[in-house]
Design a protein around this motif. Structure first.
Motif, PDB file in Angstrom:
ATOM      1  N   GLY A  28       0.807  -1.208   0.000  1.00  0.00           N
ATOM      2  CA  GLY A  28       0.000   0.000   0.000  1.00  0.00           C
ATOM      3  C   GLY A  28       0.840   1.257   0.000  1.00  0.00           C
ATOM      4  N   SER A  29       1.945   1.243   0.735  1.00  0.00           N
ATOM      5  CA  SER A  29       2.823   2.414   0.794  1.00  0.00           C
ATOM      6  C   SER A  29       3.447   2.699  -0.568  1.00  0.00           C
ATOM      7  CB  SER A  29       3.920   2.203   1.838  1.00  0.00           C
ATOM      8  OG  SER A  29       4.663   1.022   1.547  1.00  0.00           O
ATOM      9  N   ALA A  30       3.776   1.639  -1.322  1.00  0.00           N
ATOM     10  CA  ALA A  30       4.360   1.817  -2.654  1.00  0.00           C
ATOM     11  C   ALA A  30       3.333   2.402  -3.613  1.00  0.00           C
ATOM     12  CB  ALA A  30       4.870   0.482  -3.182  1.00  0.00           C
ATOM     13  N   GLN A  31       2.102   1.933  -3.524  1.00  0.00           N
ATOM     14  CA  GLN A  31       1.062   2.441  -4.411  1.00  0.00           C
ATOM     15  C   GLN A  31       0.889   3.948  -4.235  1.00  0.00           C
ATOM     16  OE1 GLN A  31      -2.330   0.077  -3.290  1.00  0.00           O
ATOM     17  NE2 GLN A  31      -1.304  -1.863  -3.809  1.00  0.00           N
ATOM     18  N   ARG A  32       0.815   4.386  -3.004  1.00  0.00           N
ATOM     19  CA  ARG A  32       0.635   5.817  -2.736  1.00  0.00           C
ATOM     20  C   ARG A  32       1.862   6.617  -3.166  1.00  0.00           C
ATOM     21  NH1 ARG A  32      -2.562   8.847   0.539  1.00  0.00           N
ATOM     22  NH2 ARG A  32      -3.571   6.956   1.324  1.00  0.00           N
ATOM     23  N   ARG A  33       3.043   6.136  -2.803  1.00  0.00           N
ATOM     24  CA  ARG A  33       4.273   6.874  -3.088  1.00  0.00           C
ATOM     25  C   ARG A  33       4.517   7.022  -4.584  1.00  0.00           C
ATOM     26  NH1 ARG A  33       9.015   4.797  -4.179  1.00  0.00           N
ATOM     27  NH2 ARG A  33       8.506   2.772  -3.286  1.00  0.00           N
ATOM     28  N   LYS A  34       4.242   5.969  -5.337  1.00  0.00           N
ATOM     29  CA  LYS A  34       4.528   6.014  -6.770  1.00  0.00           C
ATOM     30  C   LYS A  34       3.507   6.838  -7.550  1.00  0.00           C
ATOM     31  CE  LYS A  34       7.012   1.651  -6.692  1.00  0.00           C
ATOM     32  NZ  LYS A  34       7.050   0.232  -7.123  1.00  0.00           N
ATOM     33  N   MET A  35       2.297   6.942  -7.066  1.00  0.00           N
ATOM     34  CA  MET A  35       1.286   7.729  -7.751  1.00  0.00           C
ATOM     35  C   MET A  35       1.351   9.217  -7.403  1.00  0.00           C
ATOM     36  SD  MET A  35      -0.470   5.895  -9.884  1.00  0.00           S
ATOM     37  CE  MET A  35       1.192   5.300 -10.251  1.00  0.00           C
ATOM     38  N   ARG A  36       1.925   9.533  -6.274  1.00  0.00           N
ATOM     39  CA  ARG A  36       1.938  10.927  -5.832  1.00  0.00           C
ATOM     40  C   ARG A  36       2.575  11.878  -6.844  1.00  0.00           C
ATOM     41  NH1 ARG A  36       4.383  10.309  -1.218  1.00  0.00           N
ATOM     42  NH2 ARG A  36       2.476   9.884  -0.048  1.00  0.00           N
ATOM     43  N   PRO A  37       3.740  11.547  -7.451  1.00  0.00           N
ATOM     44  CA  PRO A  37       4.342  12.484  -8.410  1.00  0.00           C
ATOM     45  C   PRO A  37       3.505  12.702  -9.664  1.00  0.00           C
ATOM     46  CG  PRO A  37       5.949  10.853  -7.669  1.00  0.00           C
ATOM     47  CD  PRO A  37       4.609  10.383  -7.220  1.00  0.00           C
ATOM     48  N   PHE A  38       2.532  11.815  -9.940  1.00  0.00           N
ATOM     49  CA  PHE A  38       1.729  11.913 -11.146  1.00  0.00           C
ATOM     50  C   PHE A  38       0.393  12.615 -10.893  1.00  0.00           C
ATOM     51  CE2 PHE A  38       4.681   8.474 -11.991  1.00  0.00           C
ATOM     52  CZ  PHE A  38       5.060   8.717 -13.299  1.00  0.00           C
ATOM     53  N   GLU A  39       0.356  13.445  -9.884  1.00  0.00           N
ATOM     54  CA  GLU A  39      -0.854  14.208  -9.606  1.00  0.00           C
ATOM     55  C   GLU A  39      -1.210  15.054 -10.827  1.00  0.00           C
ATOM     56  OE1 GLU A  39      -2.669  17.274  -6.244  1.00  0.00           O
ATOM     57  OE2 GLU A  39      -0.592  16.561  -6.103  1.00  0.00           O
ATOM     58  N   GLY A  40      -2.478  15.043 -11.200  1.00  0.00           N
ATOM     59  CA  GLY A  40      -2.918  15.746 -12.407  1.00  0.00           C
ATOM     60  C   GLY A  40      -3.120  14.806 -13.576  1.00  0.00           C
ATOM     61  N   PHE A  41      -2.453  13.623 -13.547  1.00  0.00           N
ATOM     62  CA  PHE A  41      -2.682  12.585 -14.546  1.00  0.00           C
ATOM     63  C   PHE A  41      -3.972  11.828 -14.208  1.00  0.00           C
ATOM     64  CE2 PHE A  41       1.665  13.467 -15.263  1.00  0.00           C
ATOM     65  CZ  PHE A  41       2.128  12.821 -16.398  1.00  0.00           C
ATOM     66  N   GLN A  42      -4.461  11.054 -15.149  1.00  0.00           N
ATOM     67  CA  GLN A  42      -5.504  10.078 -14.855  1.00  0.00           C
ATOM     68  C   GLN A  42      -4.792   8.866 -14.253  1.00  0.00           C
ATOM     69  OE1 GLN A  42      -8.060   9.287 -18.304  1.00  0.00           O
ATOM     70  NE2 GLN A  42      -7.446  11.271 -19.138  1.00  0.00           N
TER      71      GLN A  42
END
Length: 474
Positions: free
Chosen positions: A315-329
């Motif tokens: 779960g921590s990896a999912q959140r961490r890896k998606m955070r930089p892509f804010e604004g993407f789908q």
């Protein structure tokens, strides 16, 4: 993205490669007519490609490429074959950046060989630093389309012939693939060509815009871009799904981010590294992981479509890896087959493909597997095999199985080895590059927080398995 300024005789026409059509690790110089690949650490093993925005499907056109400089890569082992090499030619807009390694992709390499469909054949002279290669394509003179090259003004004759029926009116685009070399292009922006051109040919930048074919246009806003995060255990089928999905949606030009994709860019003469690599495999895997982590950072700043092909079960990896892509789908794709199918796929990967993931790593991932949910960092979650209810029941069993098999938490050290992605071992680096409270393995160093004395540490590799023996006094 990789950009090129092209002029014709009456006015200049700004032209650049499609944002989907160059590798993330290719850097463009300010003049927009030259470029170079990243070469630090593991990037020195990688090919880096770029393709022009416009192609042609008629006429007799050409462009020039000059190999400007061999970039120093002293950190590569002496056994590395052809550390500096350029491949140049033509390809379809739909082809990958690996020039000459698939159909309708035609390259002439500095090794003196030509290639298409990953078939390498002797062609003419080798070329390298300071040489200028002319790239010619003739749609008009024969029943077949002919591609030829020149070296420093010397005509080298026809290298490829392809039937017009096969091309079916599709355009061929200027394409370059480099490894540790900087290059400069002449598409018509220079007052004079590097060397006199062959009679009857026109530099592509001087051709009428009506005679050029525009490549795929990328999204103008982040909100139009997708990042698909694969979620699943090793060998469950993530890479298979990602590859098929990218092939079925060519207009999106998905960039697949994973160590399998990294290793594809490390090929030697079209062969994957494990077939012809003489160095330490674990070190190469570490380099690939470093490249991947840096590519993900670069990707978050560019408007493209991506598939993140890692396990991402924490779960921590999912959140961490998606955070930089804010604004993407931001979407998660969960691949959770039945336990029987999973075991069958694991067996096939191990015994037929030669890929092996240590049991202890899989058990730890099972213990910590968390199914993603729509929320603050995910807009959508798709299950491609077992649906959420069935998958949830299976994951609960995996959680229990993994926790029972693992050592007590107070005796478990995070060496940071098994959670890094590799072409064999696609694990979550779920605590970041510094590991966690246990420690990390970086550049061959083993750091254990809270340890006052490390008496002995031995790392060995046998048949792709990483064996770690450490005797630690707290």
């Amino acid at each position: 993205c990789f950009c090129l300024i092209l002029y014709n005789h009456k006015h200049f026409d700004l032209m650049h490669t499609n944002k989907y059509n160059c590798d993330l690790h290719f850097k463009v110089s300010r003049d927009r007519c030259s470029g170079f690949p990243l070469t630090t650490e593991g990037f020195a093993y990688l090919w880096s490609g770029a393709r022009a925005t416009y192609g042609v499907n008629k006429g007799r056109v050409c462009y020039e490429l000059k190999v400007m400089e061999y970039i120093p890569v002293k950190h590569l082992p002496g056994s590395e074959p052809d550390p500096h090499v350029v491949r140049v030619g033509w390809s379809l807009d739909s082809c990958s950046t690996q020039l000459g390694e698939e159909a309708f992709s035609y390259g002439y390499g500095g090794t003196g060989k030509k290639s298409t469909c990953c078939k390498f054949e002797d062609y003419r002279e080798k070329f390298g630093e300071s040489d200028v290669i002319g790239c010619y394509v003739d749609f008009d003179s024969h029943e077949q389309v002919e591609m030829a090259f020149s070296k420093n003004g010397k005509w080298l004759d026809v290298a490829f012939r392809v039937s017009k029926e096969e091309l079916a009116g599709r355009a061929l685009y200027p394409h370059v693939l480099v490894k540790n070399c900087s290059v400069e292009f002449n598409f018509g922006q220079r007052a004079e060509p590097f060397f006199p051109l062959q009679d009857g040919y026109t530099l592509i930048g001087a051709a009428n815009i009506e005679n050029r074919v525009r490549g795929t246009v990328g999204p103008s806003n982040k909100s139009d871009c997708e990042i698909l995060m694969m979620v699943g255990l090793p060998a469950c089928g993530k890479t298979t799904w990602a590859t098929k999905h990218a092939e079925m949606n060519p207009e999106k030009k998905y960039n697949i981010l994973g160590t399998n994709a990294i290793m594809e860019k490390m090929k030697v003469m079209g062969l994957r590294r494990q077939r012809n690599y003489s160095g330490r495999w674990d070190i190469l895997i570490q380099r690939a992981t470093q490249c991947l982590n840096q590519m993900i950072q670069i990707a978050s700043r560019k408007r493209r479509n991506y598939i993140l092909d890692q396990t991402n079960v924490y779960g921590s990896a999912q959140r961490r890896k998606m955070r930089p892509f804010e604004g993407f789908q931001r979407k998660a794709i969960v691949v959770c087959p039945t336990d029987e199918d999973f075991k069958e796929r694991t067996f096939k990967q191990t015994h037929e493909e030669g890929k092996d993931v240590p049991d202890h790593a899989v058990l730890e991932m099972k213990a910590n597997f968390v199914l993603p949910k729509v929320g603050d960092f995910l807009d959508e979650v798709t299950f491609v095999e077992l649906q959420r209810e069935e998958a949830n029941e299976l994951i609960k069993r995996y959680n229990e199985e993994g926790r029972k098999a693992g050592p007590p938490p107070e005796k478990r050290f995070d060496y940071g080895l098994h959670r890094r992605e590799s072409s064999f071992q696609r694990y979550d680096n779920h605590r970041g590059s510094r590991g966690g409270p246990g420690g990390s393995y970086r550049g061959g160093e083993l750091n254990l927080l809270g340890c006052q004395l490390i008496q002995k540490s031995v790392i060995s590799v046998f048949r792709g398995k990483l064996l770690l023996s450490a005797f630690v006094r707290l």
